[in-house]
Scaffold this motif. Sequence first.
Motif, mmCIF file in Angstrom:
data_model
loop_
_atom_site.group_PDB
_atom_site.id
_atom_site.type_symbol
_atom_site.label_atom_id
_atom_site.label_comp_id
_atom_site.label_asym_id
_atom_site.label_seq_id
_atom_site.Cartn_x
_atom_site.Cartn_y
_atom_site.Cartn_z
ATOM 1 N N GLY A 177 -1.328 -3.020 -21.407
ATOM 2 C CA GLY A 177 -2.229 -3.704 -20.295
ATOM 3 C C GLY A 177 -1.556 -3.594 -18.935
ATOM 4 N N TYR A 178 0.026 -3.420 -19.019
ATOM 5 C CA TYR A 178 0.616 -3.442 -17.815
ATOM 6 C C TYR A 178 0.506 -2.031 -17.098
ATOM 7 C CZ TYR A 178 1.980 -8.203 -18.762
ATOM 8 O OH TYR A 178 2.264 -9.431 -18.848
ATOM 9 N N ARG A 179 0.169 -1.064 -17.774
ATOM 10 C CA ARG A 179 0.690 0.426 -17.290
ATOM 11 C C ARG A 179 -0.238 0.786 -16.083
ATOM 12 N NH1 ARG A 179 3.965 2.391 -20.694
ATOM 13 N NH2 ARG A 179 4.207 1.832 -22.917
ATOM 14 N N ASP A 180 -1.577 0.298 -15.843
ATOM 15 C CA ASP A 180 -2.294 0.502 -14.769
ATOM 16 C C ASP A 180 -2.252 -0.276 -13.393
ATOM 17 O OD1 ASP A 180 -3.237 2.807 -16.626
ATOM 18 O OD2 ASP A 180 -4.904 1.187 -17.211
ATOM 19 N N HIS A 181 -2.645 0.176 -12.549
ATOM 20 C CA HIS A 181 -3.052 -0.469 -11.172
ATOM 21 C C HIS A 181 -1.761 -0.966 -10.546
ATOM 22 C CE1 HIS A 181 -6.978 0.119 -12.903
ATOM 23 N NE2 HIS A 181 -6.710 -1.077 -13.857
ATOM 24 N N GLY A 182 -0.534 -0.483 -10.996
ATOM 25 C CA GLY A 182 0.745 -1.109 -10.337
ATOM 26 C C GLY A 182 1.136 -2.684 -10.858
ATOM 27 N N LEU A 183 0.347 -2.802 -12.245
ATOM 28 C CA LEU A 183 0.733 -4.105 -12.688
ATOM 29 C C LEU A 183 2.056 -4.411 -13.500
ATOM 30 C CD1 LEU A 183 -2.962 -4.794 -14.326
ATOM 31 C CD2 LEU A 183 -1.512 -6.339 -12.861
ATOM 32 N N SER A 184 2.872 -3.177 -13.787
ATOM 33 C CA SER A 184 4.167 -3.471 -14.233
ATOM 34 C C SER A 184 5.261 -3.791 -13.368
ATOM 35 C CB SER A 184 4.595 -1.961 -14.953
ATOM 36 O OG SER A 184 4.647 -1.141 -13.961
ATOM 37 N N GLY A 185 4.840 -3.862 -12.152
ATOM 38 C CA GLY A 185 6.216 -4.056 -11.257
ATOM 39 C C GLY A 185 5.839 -5.392 -10.692
ATOM 40 N N ALA A 186 6.483 -5.500 -9.179
ATOM 41 C CA ALA A 186 6.496 -7.150 -8.866
ATOM 42 C C ALA A 186 5.257 -7.469 -8.587
ATOM 43 C CB ALA A 186 7.310 -7.049 -7.590
ATOM 44 N N ILE A 187 4.007 -6.914 -8.468
ATOM 45 C CA ILE A 187 2.805 -7.437 -8.350
ATOM 46 C C ILE A 187 2.505 -8.445 -9.325
ATOM 47 C CG2 ILE A 187 0.209 -7.105 -8.195
ATOM 48 C CD1 ILE A 187 1.005 -4.410 -7.190
ATOM 49 N N TRP A 188 2.758 -8.273 -10.537
ATOM 50 C CA TRP A 188 2.650 -9.289 -11.642
ATOM 51 C C TRP A 188 3.655 -9.056 -12.938
ATOM 52 C CZ3 TRP A 188 0.119 -13.450 -11.849
ATOM 53 C CH2 TRP A 188 -0.379 -13.900 -13.222
ATOM 54 N N GLY A 189 3.921 -7.574 -13.386
ATOM 55 C CA GLY A 189 4.469 -7.639 -14.470
ATOM 56 C C GLY A 189 6.072 -8.070 -14.657
ATOM 57 N N TYR A 190 6.828 -8.154 -13.330
ATOM 58 C CA TYR A 190 7.899 -8.617 -13.389
ATOM 59 C C TYR A 190 8.020 -10.145 -13.743
ATOM 60 C CZ TYR A 190 9.977 -4.346 -11.069
ATOM 61 O OH TYR A 190 10.476 -3.350 -10.747
ATOM 62 N N GLN A 191 7.276 -10.764 -13.050
ATOM 63 C CA GLN A 191 7.357 -12.441 -13.063
ATOM 64 C C GLN A 191 6.805 -12.767 -14.750
ATOM 65 O OE1 GLN A 191 5.785 -10.735 -10.513
ATOM 66 N NE2 GLN A 191 4.048 -11.786 -9.823
ATOM 67 N N ALA A 192 5.651 -12.043 -14.997
ATOM 68 C CA ALA A 192 5.330 -12.208 -16.561
ATOM 69 C C ALA A 192 6.276 -11.980 -17.561
ATOM 70 C CB ALA A 192 4.034 -11.374 -16.783
ATOM 71 N N GLU A 193 7.117 -10.894 -17.292
ATOM 72 C CA GLU A 193 7.997 -10.498 -18.135
ATOM 73 C C GLU A 193 9.360 -11.368 -18.277
ATOM 74 O OE1 GLU A 193 8.662 -8.364 -20.469
ATOM 75 O OE2 GLU A 193 10.775 -8.900 -20.817
ATOM 76 N N ALA A 194 9.716 -11.963 -17.184
ATOM 77 C CA ALA A 194 10.725 -12.871 -16.987
ATOM 78 C C ALA A 194 10.518 -14.180 -17.422
ATOM 79 C CB ALA A 194 11.299 -12.947 -15.439
ATOM 80 N N GLY A 195 9.163 -14.683 -17.219
ATOM 81 C CA GLY A 195 8.380 -16.032 -17.726
ATOM 82 C C GLY A 195 8.355 -15.830 -19.305
#
Length: 364
Positions: A177-195
């Motif tokens: 679910g994180y692979r598209d739209h830039g979601l894997s990076g700092a827009i969303w994925g970084y904080q979701a992963e660390a959380g």
Amino acid sequence: MKVVAVEEHLSTEAFLRVAHGLAVAAGDETEVGLMRRVETLPALRTRLTDLDLRLRDMDALGQDVAVLSLNPPGVQPYPGPDAVPLAVQFNDALAAIVRRRPDRFGGLATVAPQDPSAAAAEIERAVGPLGLHGVMINSHTGGRYLDEPGFAPLLASAEANRAPIYLHPRAPGSSEGYRDHGLSGAIWGYQAEAGLHAMRLILSGTLDRFPELTVVLGHLGEGIPYWLRRIDNRHAFAARTAGAATPMPRLSLTPSEYFRRNFVITTSGIDDPDVVELALRTVGEDRIMFAIDTPYEDPAAALTFLRDTPLTEDQRSAISHRTAERVFGIGQGVSSKPDEQRGQGDSAGPADAPDPVDGTRLPP
């Protein structure tokens, strides 16, 4: 106002030359490819490697200390036999920088969780003989998290050596679910992963086994303060429900009690007075530290936010330096000299002393 910033990335030319030639673990290719492109851009590479420039910028902004850490994702995407010695070499270089200017720099070691026993030994060396102030771990390693039993030696060493672990974000390891739209990076994925990683440490019972462990989260807690009341409520409900979908360990405390006991949060990348107000109500000023996230955020904007956001003077003092001094054991000798005197030579050695690992010049 004394200012200590605690999430300030750097690299060395020696590290980059080696790391950019290493094989990458399966699943980490996209993230490492992106970071290698970033590290090749002349302006960003200079901001990562030129400590003279770093000091000039700090002086211009009125920043006293930067707690330096290796540019993410560190050595974690590389094979263990390569990552372990590379971490040792980088930590030697970082320690030389900190020894050279202890009034201006602190340091967080890098380790290779791929080899938990080697990582444990390196934590002991880093905060012991090397004199560094903690360790940065870039969330998962090959999709594995620190609550897993195999990482117990690493956590035991961090607890025994009073080495705070800065749990820094990186791209999620597995979710499609994180692979598209830039979601894997700092827009969303970084904080979701660390959380997610932080919540695994809390809900797994890891912090019952390592009650003195200190974990640092950036971005004012990676969203967890916003959810704490619901997390407690739903955890209690699930614990009461015999048919809970996922078996859960029995915890000694509520999730929010672990968060307030074991975690410290930083302002990195969140220059928002409303979020700071929530964080203050959630954990208090003595568990919040100032951070910029150099070179990825605007230092001038971060310093302006620190100075101008509505805070009591006690809150501002705690966030700007006092919490970092306590958590990382730094800053007690921060220079109080006028700005025009900062950056001049000191008694640590000749101004052109070479870095023992990189061969480049350390700042005077």
